[in-house]
Design a protein around this motif. Structure first.
Motif, short mmCIF file in Angstrom:
data_model
loop_
_atom_site.label_atom_id
_atom_site.label_comp_id
_atom_site.label_asym_id
_atom_site.label_seq_id
_atom_site.Cartn_x
_atom_site.Cartn_y
_atom_site.Cartn_z
N PRO A 1 0.82 -1.20 0.00
CA PRO A 1 0.00 0.00 0.00
C PRO A 1 0.86 1.26 0.00
O PRO A 1 1.97 1.25 0.47
CB PRO A 1 -0.80 -0.12 1.29
CG PRO A 1 -0.08 -1.09 2.14
CD PRO A 1 0.73 -1.96 1.24
N ALA A 2 0.32 2.32 -0.53
CA ALA A 2 0.99 3.61 -0.53
C ALA A 2 0.55 4.39 0.70
O ALA A 2 -0.61 4.34 1.07
CB ALA A 2 0.64 4.38 -1.80
N ASP A 11 -4.64 -1.72 -2.20
CA ASP A 11 -4.80 -2.19 -3.58
C ASP A 11 -6.27 -2.08 -3.97
O ASP A 11 -7.16 -2.45 -3.23
CB ASP A 11 -4.36 -3.65 -3.65
CG ASP A 11 -4.45 -4.20 -5.05
OD1 ASP A 11 -4.79 -3.44 -5.98
OD2 ASP A 11 -4.17 -5.38 -5.22
N ARG A 66 -2.28 4.43 -10.77
CA ARG A 66 -1.94 3.00 -10.72
C ARG A 66 -0.97 2.70 -11.84
O ARG A 66 -1.24 2.96 -13.00
CB ARG A 66 -3.19 2.14 -10.86
CG ARG A 66 -2.90 0.68 -10.64
CD ARG A 66 -4.21 -0.11 -10.74
NE ARG A 66 -3.94 -1.50 -10.55
CZ ARG A 66 -4.17 -2.16 -9.43
NH1 ARG A 66 -4.70 -1.54 -8.42
NH2 ARG A 66 -3.89 -3.43 -9.33
N GLU A 69 0.95 -2.91 -10.63
CA GLU A 69 0.12 -3.39 -9.51
C GLU A 69 0.16 -2.48 -8.30
O GLU A 69 -0.30 -2.86 -7.22
CB GLU A 69 0.56 -4.81 -9.11
CG GLU A 69 0.34 -5.85 -10.20
CD GLU A 69 -1.13 -5.98 -10.58
OE1 GLU A 69 -1.99 -6.05 -9.68
OE2 GLU A 69 -1.40 -6.00 -11.79
N THR A 70 0.74 -1.30 -8.43
CA THR A 70 0.83 -0.41 -7.27
C THR A 70 0.28 0.98 -7.59
O THR A 70 0.24 1.40 -8.74
CB THR A 70 2.30 -0.25 -6.80
OG1 THR A 70 3.06 0.33 -7.85
CG2 THR A 70 2.90 -1.59 -6.40
N TRP A 71 -0.12 1.66 -6.54
CA TRP A 71 -0.58 3.05 -6.65
C TRP A 71 0.57 3.94 -6.23
O TRP A 71 1.13 3.79 -5.15
CB TRP A 71 -1.79 3.28 -5.73
CG TRP A 71 -3.02 2.59 -6.22
CD1 TRP A 71 -3.45 1.35 -5.86
CD2 TRP A 71 -3.96 3.08 -7.16
NE1 TRP A 71 -4.61 1.05 -6.52
CE2 TRP A 71 -4.95 2.10 -7.33
CE3 TRP A 71 -4.07 4.27 -7.88
CZ2 TRP A 71 -6.03 2.27 -8.18
CZ3 TRP A 71 -5.15 4.44 -8.73
CH2 TRP A 71 -6.11 3.45 -8.88
N GLU A 72 0.93 4.89 -7.09
CA GLU A 72 2.04 5.79 -6.81
C GLU A 72 1.54 7.23 -6.73
O GLU A 72 0.67 7.63 -7.51
CB GLU A 72 3.08 5.69 -7.93
CG GLU A 72 3.71 4.32 -8.04
CD GLU A 72 4.63 4.20 -9.26
OE1 GLU A 72 5.07 3.08 -9.51
OE2 GLU A 72 4.88 5.21 -9.96
#
Length: 189
Positions: A1-2, A11, A66, A69-72
């Motif tokens: 997670p971010a 996610d 996104r 597969e990750t949120w930035e």
């Protein structure tokens, strides 16, 4: 997670949730981080209306994109002319690549709305203010985008009754955002 000052973003495969939103309690301050949240495709905007990077409780909006597969964290929106207690990020909506951000209270002003569009990789904005607004109208407490139509709620607008509220409809044209209609009840319940 971010992780951000606005909380933890998990996610978003399927249902998106923000959780564990920390905040510093402040007397008389109602808006909290995460009070305005919007998502479109791979972009999430999270309002932090009590963020103090520009001025005390001026607000900010955190944009996450996104990637794989990750949120930035992509960017933090906070116009440099925000005023103390403006609450930028009070409400947010995203449609067709535009982001509308409510900035509901601006020290003796009615409030305003910022509409962002990404051009050549940069988020640019246009400011919308009510033509007949007065202090404490809370213009921008609700924003809703649908293509070229923008609805802006102003919960403190007075028509025939104190603080009965109203909605301002704007249409985007070649000249920018133009007021199309004001919806203020004449006979409140």
């Amino acid at each position: 997670p971010a992780r951000t000052p606005a909380g933890t973003l998990f996610d978003c495969t399927g249902l998106c949730r923000s959780r564990g939103v920390p905040h510093r309690p402040r007397a008389g301050r109602q808006p909290r981080p995460g009070s305005g949240v919007a998502i479109e495709g791979d972009l999430i905007a999270i309002g932090a209306p009590t963020d103090s990077r520009v001025a005390d409780s001026a607000g900010a909006v955190y944009l996450f994109r996104r990637r794989d597969e990750t949120w930035e964290l992509e960017e933090i929106l906070a116009p440099p002319d925000l005023a103390r207690d403006e609450y930028f990020g009070f409400d947010i909506d995203i449609d067709a690549g535009r982001i509308a951000v409510g900035s509901a209270n601006a020290q003796g002003k009615p409030g305003r709305v910022f509409v962002y569009e990404r051009r050549l990789g940069v988020w640019e904005y246009e400011v919308i203010e009510p033509h007949n607004g007065v202090a404490a109208d809370w213009f921008g407490t609700e924003v809703y985008l649908d293509g070229d139509l923008l609805a802006v709620g102003a919960t403190g607008v007075d028509g025939d009754a104190r603080e009965q509220g109203g909605v301002y409809l704007y249409r985007h044209t070649a000249a920018g955002w133009e007021l199309e209609e004001e919806l203020i009840p004449l006979d409140p319940i």
